[in-house]
Design an enzyme around this catalytic site. Structure first.
Site, PDB file in Angstrom:
ATOM      1  CG  ASP A 510      -1.629   1.334   1.411  1.00 31.52           C
ATOM      2  OD1 ASP A 510      -1.544   2.024   0.778  1.00 31.52           O
ATOM      3  OD2 ASP A 510      -2.884   0.859   2.235  1.00 31.52           O
ATOM      4  CG  HIS A 511       3.396   3.911  -3.136  1.00 30.16           C
ATOM      5  ND1 HIS A 511       4.116   4.530  -2.307  1.00 30.16           N
ATOM      6  CD2 HIS A 511       3.835   4.365  -4.313  1.00 30.16           C
ATOM      7  CE1 HIS A 511       5.146   4.911  -2.914  1.00 30.16           C
ATOM      8  NE2 HIS A 511       5.082   4.830  -4.221  1.00 30.16           N
ATOM      9  NE  ARG A 512      -3.896   3.778   1.877  1.00 30.04           N
ATOM     10  CZ  ARG A 512      -4.871   3.645   2.528  1.00 30.04           C
ATOM     11  NH1 ARG A 512      -5.869   4.295   2.801  1.00 30.04           N
ATOM     12  NH2 ARG A 512      -4.947   2.279   3.166  1.00 30.04           N
TER      13      ARG A 512
END
Ligand code: CAO
Length: 538
Positions: A510-512
């Site tokens: 999850d690139h967040r």
């Protein structure tokens, strides 16, 4: 109050025409002109309008029935007055009619190319009929019979076809114009001998087209005679819909080309238009933006049109998985990174331990080794051992290492969680994975056994493949490792290619919560540990 019957009007002599839609139900109040049933031959559909107003007290036909002129369709109780109008069968194409093709036909048409005027043919005496679609543009090449424009009264739509092949030179009409017989549509440069129309100079001679809608020419078919028949339910472009549906679509501002028809042969129904509009309205009301980034509804498809089908309900697990996948897909900006781990030494060690494993009743596959290595990577790179907090502003850091293992079961995908992996040995992990996988396949996992995971491993190694992009389990996790099938590959050691057993790994995150650099470090560390298990001791 008198009970009156509504019968099939003159449908051009067609016999045994199938009822494909009943647009009213008992208790409905219909006005004169309201569509009550739709009939369909193998070439066209036609809406039958009520020829009297009243409350429907009985429906005398069923879907699939074959009817002809004068068959009783409905009984209505005239509203307000007993003095009902005398019964006269309203012709289906009462209003208008023809897709009357070669209405301008002149047997003495010139063989050479010429410009001819395209005019509205006999449309059953209807005046001021609205142009609702223009199917061509200047410069288009058309074949005789191709639809030029679509006209619509309040009761029917009709295509006006080209009566000769050629190139559109100019158009004299626009959507919304009101046309009558003889109105000029535009100029067509005929492509030579094919022309059957009158030249520009000669006023077009319009022959009467039959009023009945029963035996229409299919859209693409060139008219065979000077009086080509009507398509009441116009099939313009890819859109196949009746007037009432077209009207509804226009009122709602719906581009019918974007709506999938669920009626017979893909015919667009009012419900299709409503189903298309509903999620858009709901999303708009919930504040979602449709400035190009909205999520359009998936079209409804009738697969039975393409062959035999069977519809089977999803298991509860599959349904829950489907929801979880959509949630993840829509909420998680997912990146997947790939690498190969060298498991030549791991496999040598595993094989050397097989006998001992068997003696203690354990099944030692590569998986427990991978699980152990992932636990070490989660400790070494804690950026993966987190959740994105629901406040959208914080990250939850976890001080425990629980790893989920995706298990394929006959009912769908389940993910039991092995707890405190960092504190367990390989045999213990192998046994626990086997027990949990069996419980999953037997449908005996408890909810608690599927909760609390920090990271998931999805192993397709036994099945094959060399990489995939697994979905992150949101919101609880930010990473997942896909394991594919190990295979021998030539690896360059600086001097020569040597055969090594390479395990493909796919790390989705999850690139967040996780940056590419974090993922790069995690993967590098993981690959190094799997490549040399002694690192676990460091
Ligand atoms: N490369 C080559 N061979 C592999 C391998 C790999 N990456 N992983 C496993 N194998 C071999 C095993 O060694 C075993 O061979 P032997 O019997 O000769 O030792 C054989 O494949 C079968 O392994 P297995 O499937 O019984 O055991 P496992 O520990 O590898 O996996 C489990 C256990 C529960 C994860 C697995 O059975 C399973 O359900 N996998 C599917 C997971 C899944 O559906 N993921 C998708 C989720 S996303 O949609």
């Amino acid at each position: 109050m008198a009970i009156q019957t509504i019968k099939v009007p003159d449908i051009g002599g067609a016999e045994g025409v199938e009822v494909i839609e009943i647009s009213v139900k008992v208790g409905d109040v219909v006005a004169e002109g309201d569509s009550i049933v739709v009939l369909e031959t193998d070439k066209a559909s036609m809406e039958i309008p009520a020829d009297k107003a009243g409350k429907v007290v009985a429906i005398k036909v069923n879907l699939g029935d074959k009817v002809s002129q004068d068959a009783v369709l409905l009984e209505v109780e005239a509203e307000g007055s007993a003095a009902a109008a005398p019964q006269t069968a309203a012709p289906v194409a009462a209003a208008p009619a023809p897709v009357a093709a070669a209405a301008t036909a002149s047997p003495a048409a010139p063989a050479a190319a010429a410009e001819i005027q395209m005019v509205v043919p006999d449309i059953g005496g209807a005046e001021g009929v609205e142009v609702i679609e223009i199917s061509v543009k200047v410069g288009d090449e058309v074949a005789a019979g191709d639809s030029l424009i679509v006209l619509e009264t309040d009761k029917a739509s009709m295509e006006i076809p080209a009566d000769a092949a050629g190139k559109i030179v100019s158009l004299a009409v626009k959507v919304g114009d009101k046309l009558s017989q003889g109105s000029v549509i535009g100029l067509l440069a005929t492509s030579g001998g094919a022309a059957v129309a009158a030249p520009v100079a000669a006023p077009a001679k319009v022959e009467a087209a039959p009023v009945a809608a029963a035996a229409p020419a299919p859209k693409a078919e060139a008219p065979k005679s000077a009086s080509a028949p009507v398509t009441d339910v116009a099939q313009t472009g890819d859109v196949y819909a009746g007037p009432a549906v077209r009207k509804l679509a226009r009122q709602l501002g719906v581009d019918m080309g974007k709506v999938s028809g669920t009626g017979p042969r893909g015919r667009l129904l009012k419900d299709d238009v409503r189903a298309y509009v509903k999620p858009i309205v709901q999303a708009a009301q919930s504040g979602a933006s449709f400035g190009g980034s909205g999520i359009p509804a998936l079209p409804v498809v009738d697969y039975s049109k393409f062959g035999e089908i069977e519809i089977v309900k999803m298991s509860k697990i599959k349904k829950l998985t489907a929801d979880a996948m959509v949630r993840s897909w829509l909420n998680v900006p997912r990146i997947t990174q790939f690498d190969d781990a060298d498991i030549t030494d791991l496999e040598a060690f595993r094989n050397s331990m097989k006998a001992e494993a068997e003696k203690r009743g354990s099944k030692l596959t590569p998986l427990p080794f991978i699980v152990k290595a992932v636990a070490a990577a989660l400790v070494a790179e804690p950026s993966f051992n987190v959740s994105v907090h629901q406040d959208g502003e914080s990250i939850v850091h976890k001080k425990f290492v629980h790893i989920g293992i995706a298990v394929d079961t006959p009912n769908g995908l389940l993910v039991p969680v092995v707890r405190n992996v960092d504190k367990k040995g390989l045999f213990e992990l192998a046994d626990e994975i086997n027990v949990l996988a069996k419980k999953a396949r037997d449908g005996k996992l408890t909810p608690a056994e599927m909760q609390g995971g920090c990271f998931t491993i999805s192993s397709l190694g036994a099945m094959g493949g060399n990489g995939f992009t697994p979905m992150v389990s949101a919101p609880t996790e930010v990473g997942i490792l896909g394991v594919s099938r190990a295979q021998m590959k030539p690896v360059w050691n600086g001097k020569e290619f040597i055969p090594r057993n390479m395990l493909p790994l796919s790390l989705s995150y999850d690139h967040r919560a996780v940056n590419g650099a974090d993922a790069g470090r995690f993967m590098t560390y993981l690959v190094s540990v799997i490549g040399d298990l002694r690192r676990l001791l460091l």
